[in-house]
Design a protein around this motif. Structure first.
Motif, PDB file in Angstrom:
ATOM      1  N   MET C   1      -9.067  14.320  41.678  1.00 35.48           N
ATOM      2  CA  MET C   1     -10.138  14.388  40.635  1.00 35.48           C
ATOM      3  C   MET C   1      -9.553  14.220  39.285  1.00 35.48           C
ATOM      4  SD  MET C   1     -12.650  14.034  42.203  1.00 35.48           S
ATOM      5  CE  MET C   1     -13.686  13.719  40.847  1.00 35.48           C
ATOM      6  N   ALA C   2      -8.178  14.656  39.309  1.00 36.55           N
ATOM      7  CA  ALA C   2      -7.454  14.531  37.809  1.00 36.55           C
ATOM      8  C   ALA C   2      -7.728  13.324  37.241  1.00 36.55           C
ATOM      9  CB  ALA C   2      -6.483  15.344  38.059  1.00 36.55           C
ATOM     10  N   ALA C   3      -7.354  12.312  37.732  1.00 36.37           N
ATOM     11  CA  ALA C   3      -7.235  10.966  37.231  1.00 36.37           C
ATOM     12  C   ALA C   3      -8.460  10.529  36.306  1.00 36.37           C
ATOM     13  CB  ALA C   3      -6.576   9.802  38.061  1.00 36.37           C
ATOM     14  N   PRO C   4      -9.784  10.338  36.976  1.00 33.91           N
ATOM     15  CA  PRO C   4     -10.874  10.079  36.354  1.00 33.91           C
ATOM     16  C   PRO C   4     -11.041  11.060  35.209  1.00 33.91           C
ATOM     17  CG  PRO C   4     -11.555  10.094  38.752  1.00 33.91           C
ATOM     18  CD  PRO C   4     -10.058  10.687  38.533  1.00 33.91           C
ATOM     19  N   ASN C   5     -11.023  12.206  35.247  1.00 36.34           N
ATOM     20  CA  ASN C   5     -11.334  13.228  34.281  1.00 36.34           C
ATOM     21  C   ASN C   5     -10.407  12.973  33.202  1.00 36.34           C
ATOM     22  OD1 ASN C   5     -13.538  14.873  35.021  1.00 36.34           O
ATOM     23  ND2 ASN C   5     -12.414  16.478  35.843  1.00 36.34           N
ATOM     24  N   ALA C   6      -9.198  12.841  33.538  1.00 31.25           N
ATOM     25  CA  ALA C   6      -8.201  12.730  32.472  1.00 31.25           C
ATOM     26  C   ALA C   6      -8.455  11.447  31.605  1.00 31.25           C
ATOM     27  CB  ALA C   6      -6.769  12.587  32.967  1.00 31.25           C
ATOM     28  N   LEU C   7      -8.947  10.481  32.315  1.00 29.59           N
ATOM     29  CA  LEU C   7      -9.263   9.085  31.445  1.00 29.59           C
ATOM     30  C   LEU C   7     -10.291   9.498  30.659  1.00 29.59           C
ATOM     31  CD1 LEU C   7      -9.102   6.126  33.940  1.00 29.59           C
ATOM     32  CD2 LEU C   7      -8.321   6.433  31.818  1.00 29.59           C
ATOM     33  N   PHE C   8     -11.460   9.994  31.301  1.00 27.59           N
ATOM     34  CA  PHE C   8     -12.736  10.263  30.543  1.00 27.59           C
ATOM     35  C   PHE C   8     -12.303  11.192  29.136  1.00 27.59           C
ATOM     36  CE2 PHE C   8     -16.799   9.902  29.856  1.00 27.59           C
ATOM     37  CZ  PHE C   8     -17.636  11.196  29.722  1.00 27.59           C
ATOM     38  N   SER C   9     -11.558  12.388  29.403  1.00 22.82           N
ATOM     39  CA  SER C   9     -11.337  12.969  28.154  1.00 22.82           C
ATOM     40  C   SER C   9     -10.377  12.709  27.212  1.00 22.82           C
ATOM     41  CB  SER C   9     -10.943  14.489  28.846  1.00 22.82           C
ATOM     42  OG  SER C   9      -9.624  14.362  29.208  1.00 22.82           O
ATOM     43  N   ARG C  10      -9.506  11.722  27.524  1.00 19.46           N
ATOM     44  CA  ARG C  10      -8.766  11.264  26.744  1.00 19.46           C
ATOM     45  C   ARG C  10      -9.560  10.187  25.756  1.00 19.46           C
ATOM     46  NH1 ARG C  10      -4.520   7.887  28.860  1.00 19.46           N
ATOM     47  NH2 ARG C  10      -4.469   8.957  30.778  1.00 19.46           N
ATOM     48  N   SER C  11     -10.287   9.254  26.246  1.00 16.73           N
ATOM     49  CA  SER C  11     -10.921   8.392  25.408  1.00 16.73           C
ATOM     50  C   SER C  11     -12.185   9.237  24.474  1.00 16.73           C
ATOM     51  CB  SER C  11     -11.663   7.322  26.028  1.00 16.73           C
ATOM     52  OG  SER C  11     -13.022   7.772  26.887  1.00 16.73           O
ATOM     53  N   ALA C  12     -12.637  10.301  25.012  1.00 18.21           N
ATOM     54  CA  ALA C  12     -13.522  11.225  24.271  1.00 18.21           C
ATOM     55  C   ALA C  12     -12.701  11.718  23.137  1.00 18.21           C
ATOM     56  CB  ALA C  12     -14.208  12.156  25.196  1.00 18.21           C
ATOM     57  N   ALA C  13     -11.603  12.174  23.579  1.00 19.60           N
ATOM     58  CA  ALA C  13     -10.587  13.116  22.274  1.00 19.60           C
ATOM     59  C   ALA C  13     -10.431  11.885  21.358  1.00 19.60           C
ATOM     60  CB  ALA C  13      -9.385  13.665  23.005  1.00 19.60           C
ATOM     61  N   ALA C  14     -10.212  10.591  21.805  1.00 23.53           N
ATOM     62  CA  ALA C  14      -9.589   9.608  20.924  1.00 23.53           C
ATOM     63  C   ALA C  14     -10.757   9.348  20.072  1.00 23.53           C
ATOM     64  CB  ALA C  14      -9.038   8.434  21.620  1.00 23.53           C
ATOM     65  N   ARG C  15     -11.921   9.027  20.773  1.00 20.16           N
ATOM     66  CA  ARG C  15     -13.032   8.723  19.677  1.00 20.16           C
ATOM     67  C   ARG C  15     -13.372   9.985  18.810  1.00 20.16           C
ATOM     68  NH1 ARG C  15     -18.022   8.523  22.592  1.00 20.16           N
ATOM     69  NH2 ARG C  15     -16.550   8.235  24.584  1.00 20.16           N
ATOM     70  N   ARG C  16     -13.250  11.266  19.209  1.00 20.88           N
ATOM     71  CA  ARG C  16     -13.554  12.302  18.338  1.00 20.88           C
ATOM     72  C   ARG C  16     -12.417  12.559  17.081  1.00 20.88           C
ATOM     73  NH1 ARG C  16     -12.820  17.466  21.351  1.00 20.88           N
ATOM     74  NH2 ARG C  16     -13.334  16.219  23.293  1.00 20.88           N
ATOM     75  N   SER C  17     -11.156  12.110  17.437  1.00 22.88           N
ATOM     76  CA  SER C  17     -10.199  12.118  16.306  1.00 22.88           C
ATOM     77  C   SER C  17     -10.313  11.181  15.570  1.00 22.88           C
ATOM     78  CB  SER C  17      -8.728  12.364  16.734  1.00 22.88           C
ATOM     79  OG  SER C  17      -8.404  11.030  17.434  1.00 22.88           O
ATOM     80  N   GLN C  18     -10.722  10.031  16.021  1.00 18.09           N
ATOM     81  CA  GLN C  18     -11.105   8.918  15.131  1.00 18.09           C
ATOM     82  C   GLN C  18     -12.202   9.039  14.236  1.00 18.09           C
ATOM     83  OE1 GLN C  18     -12.182   5.250  17.141  1.00 18.09           O
ATOM     84  NE2 GLN C  18     -10.463   4.067  16.591  1.00 18.09           N
ATOM     85  N   TYR C  19     -13.272   9.627  14.638  1.00 11.11           N
ATOM     86  CA  TYR C  19     -14.374  10.060  14.098  1.00 11.11           C
ATOM     87  C   TYR C  19     -13.937  10.967  12.982  1.00 11.11           C
ATOM     88  CZ  TYR C  19     -19.564  10.142  14.147  1.00 11.11           C
ATOM     89  OH  TYR C  19     -20.890  10.151  13.962  1.00 11.11           O
ATOM     90  N   GLN C  20     -13.121  12.026  13.258  1.00  9.83           N
ATOM     91  CA  GLN C  20     -12.679  12.908  12.303  1.00  9.83           C
ATOM     92  C   GLN C  20     -11.957  12.131  11.133  1.00  9.83           C
ATOM     93  OE1 GLN C  20     -10.203  15.960  14.335  1.00  9.83           O
ATOM     94  NE2 GLN C  20     -11.847  17.392  14.092  1.00  9.83           N
ATOM     95  N   LEU C  21     -11.216  11.341  11.390  1.00  6.12           N
ATOM     96  CA  LEU C  21     -10.276  10.613  10.657  1.00  6.12           C
ATOM     97  C   LEU C  21     -11.300   9.726   9.484  1.00  6.12           C
ATOM     98  CD1 LEU C  21      -7.151   9.183  12.393  1.00  6.12           C
ATOM     99  CD2 LEU C  21      -7.229  10.908  10.256  1.00  6.12           C
ATOM    100  N   ALA C  22     -12.359   9.217  10.220  1.00  7.93           N
ATOM    101  CA  ALA C  22     -13.315   8.572   9.348  1.00  7.93           C
ATOM    102  C   ALA C  22     -13.801   9.468   8.465  1.00  7.93           C
ATOM    103  CB  ALA C  22     -14.382   7.863  10.128  1.00  7.93           C
ATOM    104  N   GLY C  23     -14.216  10.813   8.786  1.00 13.66           N
ATOM    105  CA  GLY C  23     -14.765  11.730   8.088  1.00 13.66           C
ATOM    106  C   GLY C  23     -13.924  12.144   6.724  1.00 13.66           C
ATOM    107  N   ILE C  24     -12.773  12.264   7.034  1.00  6.13           N
ATOM    108  CA  ILE C  24     -11.662  12.604   6.137  1.00  6.13           C
ATOM    109  C   ILE C  24     -11.754  11.329   5.234  1.00  6.13           C
ATOM    110  CG2 ILE C  24      -9.084  12.888   5.704  1.00  6.13           C
ATOM    111  CD1 ILE C  24      -9.219  14.383   8.269  1.00  6.13           C
TER     112      ILE C  24
END
Lengths: 274, 438, 308
Positions: C1-24
């Motif tokens: 179960m690790a692989a799909p979860n890891a994929l999912f959380s990585r792109s979500a995290a990437a989107r979140r930090s991209q979002y944060q950078l946009a805010g900054i």
């Protein structure tokens, strides 16, 4: 029912009219006093525009001061609109480290008595090479407008439902596209308020330009008017003061009359439906 | 958030705060460094009219005279003076800011009573030897020179002179049955005249004062005290003498005028902006006013008589006010600036510019010139200049002019408070404390 | 179960930090303006408050003398009490006036544009000029107010509005402030009022809610952010009030209307004691920061759903 409606309407208009008279009276008086005969002023005998003519010729002349005022106001309004809109968007829609601290820092501008900041600001402009320049002055005026402008824009953005953003982003829009295509039209009343108030503040401000500018040909109109009305021993040429009030307030009034339609349209448009 | 973007973030904020901090401390270091001014004498250059630009600031109150002098100088010299007029109420603020930013103009005017304060704060350049080299150095208005002197060195020259004198409205005098050509020679006589004029009724008032204006009180009330042989404080302005007999006698006359309703009741609250306007409106019979407003009164269509301010029982004196002019301590154009300063004191400037415009001049040796003789009222004013004084105090502004200072409270207690003597005695202590404040 | 979860959380995290950078990114211009043009000068003020700072010459370190001397400044202590009293009175009156005006002009009716303009027009005059204008208007002997009030039979003899008594002076200042700022605040409240969609009121009316219930249950809660802004502006502005007292009443009669900022300006530009003025300013700023942080917390509690 009809009588009730009529009574309510009469009540409304009487109240509104009475209030309008109270609010307009000092300005109407200023207008009347600027053209009436006053001993020792530019208009000694009979009614006329002598005080205005005196004002037009004072110092470096009205056109110079008007141009300076316009330039300062234009830069300050543009600066305020851009900086505050972007910042309002950031505060309303994004979470990032330092967000609350930055908002507090912006608000803190309101909490410092501005006379205290003037000497350090003057020194700072010297370091930046912006001493005695209209650009430096406009940037300082932008800074003073930031708390109010950012707060208004943040409130305006927050009032727009997030679903609109999210719908657009699902379709692949960038944050910038969301801002320009969806949010900006929705926050128009806020933009109008911010722009209008930035204009008013920078157009009529007198102490900040006085302290930060030293060349007589760079002074904006309020400084010239104050100079003109001051005489020996703190006595004031009231006729000159009133002429100054009329000249300075007229563009603001025109601007407001044009812009205030935006409020009505904003209300009527119902852009927030659905 | 990912470790990478948190590094980016940390770097971003560090750079932002760091550069702000660097800028701040770097600038503070520069700011804190002493002005390194050499306040010593610079040798007088033979050719100091070489086309330099001299920046000059003046207060709005002095604009008319400064402008006349600057225009005449610019028309006849290679140097050019660039004059900036600053609103009177903000002048101290602008000078302080410029001083703090090491950006004072080359030359600036100052109210003569603030000169001790400014010189003690090193705002002006030492020009002792320059002044002493002037051929007419002994006929420069002595009180202005005295106030521009600090610890034996001279820092400023007279620029404009404004004296307080009694104006009387000849038409009102005529209507009240008084001789329109004879003004009052004692303060008590002025009270009598005012009483007769008050009886005319309607909007007419006998006399007026700036009842809520410390600076106006200084200008109009103190001369009567001096004329009676008294004083408000000691010679170096450190101890007040407001509880002396002459002060009490003078205030007693004014207090009675208000008590009897002969002094314009609204003037009790006059803060300054409309003080002169009261007399200019033609509704006031007689009272002390600035001599520089004479032209304004004439223009308003009034027929004004002028007489020096008397004491309660006689004598004459005046408050010698006006401006001094000095070179800023930070100026890089001292020679050119002095060229302008010394020219303003020359015969050409004093007679052909100032006197011609009916302004008082700073040189006693030129007092009797072809223009001054033309208006006998100007002659009267000039004659009292010699009997006038400019009081000296380092803390003049915060004590006497400032609305929050102790003088205004004392003056109002003496004029309108329950007990004249108590008001003066209590106030005297507070004024002394303020004069001594570091 | 690790692989799909890891994929999912990585792109979500990437989107979140991209979002944060946009805010900054969006916040950076403001951060620059505030940092350079406010925080740096503020730092200098702080620095000055720790020194004896002459106009020309070297400053000498003298902390905490500038701060401890504040305690002995009787004028300052009185000014604090006066300023607090003034703030409470003005905020209540000005808020009521602005809100009342906003309610009056929010619905489109014939002539509402004229009324809106009339109420706002005083805002077109600079505050310093407005103060001087009022001084002339209210002048006992030379202004039109007394003759008009006499003619209307409202007063017996002329009143000295500006300096007759401490209460009259306070009243005149409050009158000036309301005249000048009611329209301005009315406009801010209008933007808040008009952001409330009409359907919400419609639905409530259909459900049988009365006008008062609509006001308390719909208008006020939805106006919270706008009210917060207006109150912060009013309270902070009143605590820092200066021009109206400096120009209209001169702090009088007899120092009864001297505000805190007047004392600061006096320290700086009459006494030329820049260190002392800086110290008082820092004290005022610290107080206001604490006060506003508390106020913001209270007014924003349970307010915004996400993003807070």
């Amino acid at each position: 029912m009809r009588v009730q409606q009529l009574a309510a309407r009469t009540g409304y208009y009487t109240t509104a009219a009475a209030l309008a008279i109270v609010f307009l009276f000092p300005l109407v008086w200023a207008g009347w006093a600027s053209v009436k005969p006053t001993p020792g002023s530019g208009q000694q005998v009979g009614y006329g525009f002598g005080n205005f003519i005196k004002l037009a010729h004072y110092g470096k002349g009205l056109p110079t001061y008007l141009l300076n005022s316009t330039l300062i106001a234009a830069i300050a309004v543009a600066g305020t609109l851009v900086v505050a809109t972007l910042a309002g968007y950031a505060f309303a829609r994004f979470r990032f480290p330092g967000r609350n601290l930055l908002f507090l820092a912006i608000l803190a501008i309101l909490m410092v008595p501005y006379p205290t900041l003037l000497i350090p600001l003057y020194v700072l402009l010297g370091w930046l090479g912006l001493q005695n320049t209209l650009v430096g002055l406009a940037l300082v005026l932008t800074m003073f407008q930031l708390p109010f402008a950012t707060f208004i824009m943040r409130n305006s953005f927050e009032a727009v439902p997030r679903e609109l953003d999210e719908a657009a982003m699902v379709d692949g829009a960038t944050t910038l596209a969301v801002l320009t295509r969806i949010l900006l039209p929705a926050v128009r009343p806020g933009l109008i308020t911010v722009g209008l108030f930035a204009f008013l503040a920078s157009w009529s401000d007198f102490v900040v330009p006085l302290i930060l500018i030293s060349s007589p040909d760079k002074f904006p109109l309020p400084v010239a008017v104050v100079n003109m009305q001051q005489q020996v021993f703190g006595s004031i040429d009231y006729a000159a003061l009133e002429a100054g009030v009329v000249v300075l307030a007229a563009p603001c009034m025109v601007l407001f009359l044009i812009l205030q339609r935006g409020y009505v349209r904003g209300f009527m448009s119902g852009s927030l439906k659905g | 958030m990912s470790r990478r973007s948190s590094y980016v973030l940390a770097r971003f904020w560090t750079v932002l705060i760091g550069s702000a901090a660097l800028a701040m401390f770097g600038g503070l270091a520069a700011c804190g460094k002493s002005a390194n001014k050499d306040n010593k004498e610079a040798a007088k250059s033979a050719d100091s009219d070489s086309g330099a630009t001299i920046t000059m600031w003046t207060r709005a109150a002095t604009e008319a005279q400064s402008k006349m002098l600057v225009e005449a100088y610019n028309a006849s010299h290679k140097n050019k003076v660039e004059l900036t007029v600053v609103p009177t109420d903000n002048y101290a603020q602008k000078i302080a800011t410029a001083a703090g930013g090491k950006a004072l103009p080359d030359v600036f005017a100052a109210d003569v009573i603030f000169a001790p304060n400014y010189t003690s704060k090193n705002l002006f350049l030492d020009i002792t030897s320059r002044i002493d080299a002037l051929p007419f150095k002994d006929s420069l208005a002595p009180s202005h020179i005295k106030l521009g002197t600090y610890q034996g060195k001279k820092y400023a020259v007279p620029h404009t002179i404004d004296l307080s004198v009694i104006f009387w409205n000849k038409d009102l005098y005529q209507k009240a049955g008084l001789d329109p050509e004879k003004g009052p020679t004692t303060l008590k006589e002025m009270a009598e005249h005012a009483k007769k004029i008050q009886a005319l009724g309607g909007e007419i008032a006998g006399t007026t004062l700036g009842g809520n204006c410390g600076g106006c009180g200084v200008f109009t009330i103190w001369p009567s005290i001096w004329a009676a042989g008294g004083d408000v404080m000691n010679a170096d302005g450190t101890v007040a003498t407001l509880d002396s007999q002459q002060v009490k006698d003078t205030f007693a006359v004014w207090r009675q005028l208000y008590a009897d309703g002969i002094a314009q009741p609204g003037s009790k609250d006059e803060q300054g902006p409309t003080w002169v306007g009261r007399f200019q409106s033609g509704n006031v019979g007689v009272g002390p006013m600035p001599s520089t407003t004479l032209a304004m009164m004439d223009k308003a269509g009034l027929k004004v008589g002028v007489i020096p301010i008397p004491g309660p029982d006689g004598g004459q004196s005046t408050f010698v006010g006006g401006d001094v002019l000095g070179i800023a301590a930070t100026s890089k154009n001292a020679d050119a600036a002095w060229n302008f300063l010394s020219w303003t004191l020359s015969d050409a400037a004093q007679v052909e510019v100032l006197a011609k415009n009916k302004d008082l001049i700073a040189r006693t040796d030129l007092a009797e010139n072809k223009y001054s003789a033309a208006d006998p009222r100007v002659v009267t004013t000039l004659k009292v200049l010699a009997k006038g004084r400019t009081p000296y105090a380092l803390n003049f502004n915060q004590t006497f002019n400032d609305p929050q200072g102790p003088w205004l409270a004392t003056m109002r207690a003496a004029l309108f408070g329950p007990d004249l003597n108590a008001g003066l005695t209590e106030g005297n202590a507070k004024v002394t404390a303020s004069l001594a404040q570091k | 179960m690790a692989a799909p979860n890891a994929l999912f959380s990585r792109s979500a995290a990437a989107r979140r930090s991209q979002y944060q950078l946009a805010g900054i990114a969006y916040a950076t211009p403001a951060a620059l303006v505030v940092g350079v043009f406010f925080l740096v000068p503020l730092g200098l003020v702080l620095w000055m408050s720790l020194h004896q700072w002459p106009l020309i010459g070297d400053p000498t370190f003298n902390a905490p003398a500038n701060y401890t001397r504040i305690r002995d400044n009787a004028l300052f202590i009185d000014a604090v009490w006066f300023t607090l009293k003034y703030t409470i009175v003005v905020t209540i009156l000005l808020f009521a006036a602005a809100f009342g005006l906003a309610m009056l002009v929010q619905r489109p009716r014939p002539g509402v544009g004229f009324f809106r303009t009339a109420f706002f027009l005083p805002g077109a005059v600079g505050f310093a000029t407005a103060s001087l204008l009022f001084y002339g208007l209210l002048s006992r002997d030379l202004g039109p107010l007394n003759p008009i009030l006499s003619a209307l039979g409202l007063i017996g003899k002329p009143i000295s509005w500006v300096s007759g008594s401490p209460n009259l002076a306070l009243g005149s200042s409050i009158g000036l402030v309301i005249w000048r700022w009611a329209g301005f605040n009315m406009l801010i409240l209008l933007t808040g009022l008009q952001a409330i969609p009409g359907e919400v009121y419609e639905a409530a009316r259909v459900d049988g809610a009365s006008r008062w219930q609509q006001f308390t249950r719909i208008t006020l809660p939805l106006m919270r952010p706008t009210i917060a802004l207006v109150l912060i502006l009013m309270i902070t502005g009143s605590l820092l009030a200066f021009d109206q007292f400096y120009i209209l009443t001169n702090g009088g009669p007899d120092n009864s209307t001297t505000s805190v900022v007047m004392v600061i300006v006096r320290e700086a530009f009459t006494r030329f004691d820049l260190g002392s003025a800086a110290a008082v300013s820092v004290l005022v700023l610290a107080t206001l920061i604490v006060f506003n942080v508390v106020q913001l917390r209270v007014l924003r509690r349970g307010d915004r759903p996400a993003g807070d």
